[in-house]
Design a protein around this motif. Structure first.
Motif, PDB file in Angstrom:
ATOM      1  N   ASP A  19       0.866  -1.240   0.118  1.00  0.00           N
ATOM      2  CA  ASP A  19       0.090  -0.161  -0.041  1.00  0.00           C
ATOM      3  C   ASP A  19       0.816   1.179   0.094  1.00  0.00           C
ATOM      4  O   ASP A  19       0.596   2.295  -0.514  1.00  0.00           O
ATOM      5  N   TRP A  20       1.935   1.169   0.820  1.00  0.00           N
ATOM      6  CA  TRP A  20       2.895   2.425   0.926  1.00  0.00           C
ATOM      7  C   TRP A  20       3.444   2.582  -0.449  1.00  0.00           C
ATOM      8  O   TRP A  20       3.667   3.877  -0.964  1.00  0.00           O
ATOM      9  N   LYS A  21       4.137   1.547  -1.187  1.00  0.00           N
ATOM     10  CA  LYS A  21       4.818   1.714  -2.353  1.00  0.00           C
ATOM     11  C   LYS A  21       3.818   2.336  -3.449  1.00  0.00           C
ATOM     12  O   LYS A  21       4.163   3.237  -4.163  1.00  0.00           O
ATOM     13  N   ALA A  22       2.490   2.050  -3.501  1.00  0.00           N
ATOM     14  CA  ALA A  22       1.420   2.484  -4.408  1.00  0.00           C
ATOM     15  C   ALA A  22       1.141   3.932  -4.002  1.00  0.00           C
ATOM     16  O   ALA A  22       0.597   4.416  -5.009  1.00  0.00           O
ATOM     17  N   SER A  23       1.180   4.202  -2.629  1.00  0.00           N
ATOM     18  CA  SER A  23       0.735   5.513  -2.318  1.00  0.00           C
ATOM     19  C   SER A  23       1.613   6.887  -2.898  1.00  0.00           C
ATOM     20  O   SER A  23       0.855   7.861  -2.997  1.00  0.00           O
ATOM     21  N   GLY A  24       2.938   6.601  -2.979  1.00  0.00           N
ATOM     22  CA  GLY A  24       3.372   7.824  -3.462  1.00  0.00           C
ATOM     23  C   GLY A  24       3.766   8.682  -2.208  1.00  0.00           C
ATOM     24  O   GLY A  24       4.455   9.854  -2.609  1.00  0.00           O
ATOM     25  N   VAL A  25       3.465   8.456  -1.033  1.00  0.00           N
ATOM     26  CA  VAL A  25       3.717   9.569   0.066  1.00  0.00           C
ATOM     27  C   VAL A  25       5.106   8.911   0.842  1.00  0.00           C
ATOM     28  O   VAL A  25       5.435   7.576   0.630  1.00  0.00           O
ATOM     29  N   SER A  26       5.713   9.722   1.604  1.00  0.00           N
ATOM     30  CA  SER A  26       6.685   9.408   2.340  1.00  0.00           C
ATOM     31  C   SER A  26       6.453   8.391   3.280  1.00  0.00           C
ATOM     32  O   SER A  26       4.995   8.212   3.647  1.00  0.00           O
ATOM     33  N   VAL A  27       7.438   7.779   3.963  1.00  0.00           N
ATOM     34  CA  VAL A  27       7.140   6.765   4.947  1.00  0.00           C
ATOM     35  C   VAL A  27       6.430   7.149   6.327  1.00  0.00           C
ATOM     36  O   VAL A  27       5.244   6.723   6.816  1.00  0.00           O
ATOM     37  N   GLY A  28       6.741   8.476   6.638  1.00  0.00           N
ATOM     38  CA  GLY A  28       6.421   9.108   7.799  1.00  0.00           C
ATOM     39  C   GLY A  28       4.753   9.401   7.779  1.00  0.00           C
ATOM     40  O   GLY A  28       4.068   9.268   8.819  1.00  0.00           O
ATOM     41  N   SER A  35      -1.774   4.601  10.793  1.00  0.00           N
ATOM     42  CA  SER A  35      -1.748   4.488  12.514  1.00  0.00           C
ATOM     43  C   SER A  35      -0.794   3.360  12.776  1.00  0.00           C
ATOM     44  O   SER A  35      -1.336   2.511  13.504  1.00  0.00           O
ATOM     45  N   VAL A  36       0.100   3.433  12.118  1.00  0.00           N
ATOM     46  CA  VAL A  36       1.210   2.152  12.527  1.00  0.00           C
ATOM     47  C   VAL A  36       2.554   2.917  12.867  1.00  0.00           C
ATOM     48  O   VAL A  36       2.815   4.162  12.640  1.00  0.00           O
ATOM     49  N   LYS A  37       3.122   2.075  13.930  1.00  0.00           N
ATOM     50  CA  LYS A  37       4.519   2.673  14.253  1.00  0.00           C
ATOM     51  C   LYS A  37       5.683   2.822  13.357  1.00  0.00           C
ATOM     52  O   LYS A  37       5.793   1.860  12.430  1.00  0.00           O
ATOM     53  N   TYR A  38       6.412   3.942  13.198  1.00  0.00           N
ATOM     54  CA  TYR A  38       7.227   4.234  12.378  1.00  0.00           C
ATOM     55  C   TYR A  38       8.215   3.287  12.153  1.00  0.00           C
ATOM     56  O   TYR A  38       8.730   2.588  11.372  1.00  0.00           O
ATOM     57  N   ALA A  39       8.931   2.968  13.240  1.00  0.00           N
ATOM     58  CA  ALA A  39      10.181   2.123  13.832  1.00  0.00           C
ATOM     59  C   ALA A  39       9.631   0.589  13.246  1.00  0.00           C
ATOM     60  O   ALA A  39      10.562   0.001  12.499  1.00  0.00           O
ATOM     61  N   THR A  40       8.575   0.082  13.526  1.00  0.00           N
ATOM     62  CA  THR A  40       8.207  -0.947  13.105  1.00  0.00           C
ATOM     63  C   THR A  40       7.899  -1.471  11.744  1.00  0.00           C
ATOM     64  O   THR A  40       8.464  -2.314  10.850  1.00  0.00           O
ATOM     65  N   PHE A  41       7.227  -0.283  11.265  1.00  0.00           N
ATOM     66  CA  PHE A  41       7.144  -0.313   9.666  1.00  0.00           C
ATOM     67  C   PHE A  41       8.373  -0.167   9.037  1.00  0.00           C
ATOM     68  O   PHE A  41       8.468  -0.996   8.161  1.00  0.00           O
ATOM     69  N   ARG A  42       9.359   0.602   9.339  1.00  0.00           N
ATOM     70  CA  ARG A  42      10.665   0.670   8.502  1.00  0.00           C
ATOM     71  C   ARG A  42      11.657  -0.746   8.772  1.00  0.00           C
ATOM     72  O   ARG A  42      11.908  -0.915   7.930  1.00  0.00           O
ATOM     73  N   TYR A  43      11.165  -1.386   9.934  1.00  0.00           N
ATOM     74  CA  TYR A  43      11.788  -2.781   9.969  1.00  0.00           C
ATOM     75  C   TYR A  43      11.239  -3.790   9.015  1.00  0.00           C
ATOM     76  O   TYR A  43      12.100  -4.466   8.336  1.00  0.00           O
ATOM     77  N   TRP A  44      10.086  -3.752   8.930  1.00  0.00           N
ATOM     78  CA  TRP A  44       9.373  -4.489   7.690  1.00  0.00           C
ATOM     79  C   TRP A  44       9.585  -4.153   6.356  1.00  0.00           C
ATOM     80  O   TRP A  44      10.031  -4.983   5.402  1.00  0.00           O
ATOM     81  N   SER A  45       9.644  -2.867   6.207  1.00  0.00           N
ATOM     82  CA  SER A  45      10.007  -2.323   4.675  1.00  0.00           C
ATOM     83  C   SER A  45      11.283  -2.584   4.320  1.00  0.00           C
ATOM     84  O   SER A  45      11.633  -2.899   2.940  1.00  0.00           O
TER      85      SER A  45
END
Length: 98
Positions: A19-28, A35-45
């Motif tokens: 979803d993030w890749k398709a969104s075109g917006v920054s990770v933050g 509504s997901v934790k930035y650090a956790t999402f960065r780990y998985w991404s």
């Protein structure tokens, strides 16, 4: 978006990653919107991005623009193929497809 209660964490974050890749917006911005934790999402991404770089592939190679008729063609189940201008060493070929 899928319900995190019904799937594994890996599948949940894979869905978010796509979803993030398709969104075109920054990770933050994406993390705030989802509504997901930035650090956790960065780990998985980072994990998913590394997986994408480990995919083997082939690049067409032409030498001096010459295109001799191949003496052999090796076709793989995924659709990739290798054409040989001369027969390769059998040991090398066995190692390649082994």
């Amino acid at each position: 978006m899928i319900d995190p209660q019904t799937v594994s964490p890996r599948d949940y974050y894979r869905s978010l990653y796509e979803d993030w890749k398709a969104s075109g917006v920054s990770v933050g911005v994406f993390c705030r919107q989802a509504s997901v934790k930035y650090a956790t999402f960065r780990y998985w991404s980072k994990k998913f991005a590394r997986e994408g770089h480990n995919v083997p592939g082939f690049t067409e190679l032409r030498i001096n623009g010459a295109e001799p008729a191949p003496v052999a063609v090796l076709n793989f189940p995924n659709g990739a193929s290798i054409s040989f201008a001369r027969l390769p060493d059998s040991g090398w070929l066995r190692e390649l497809i082994g």
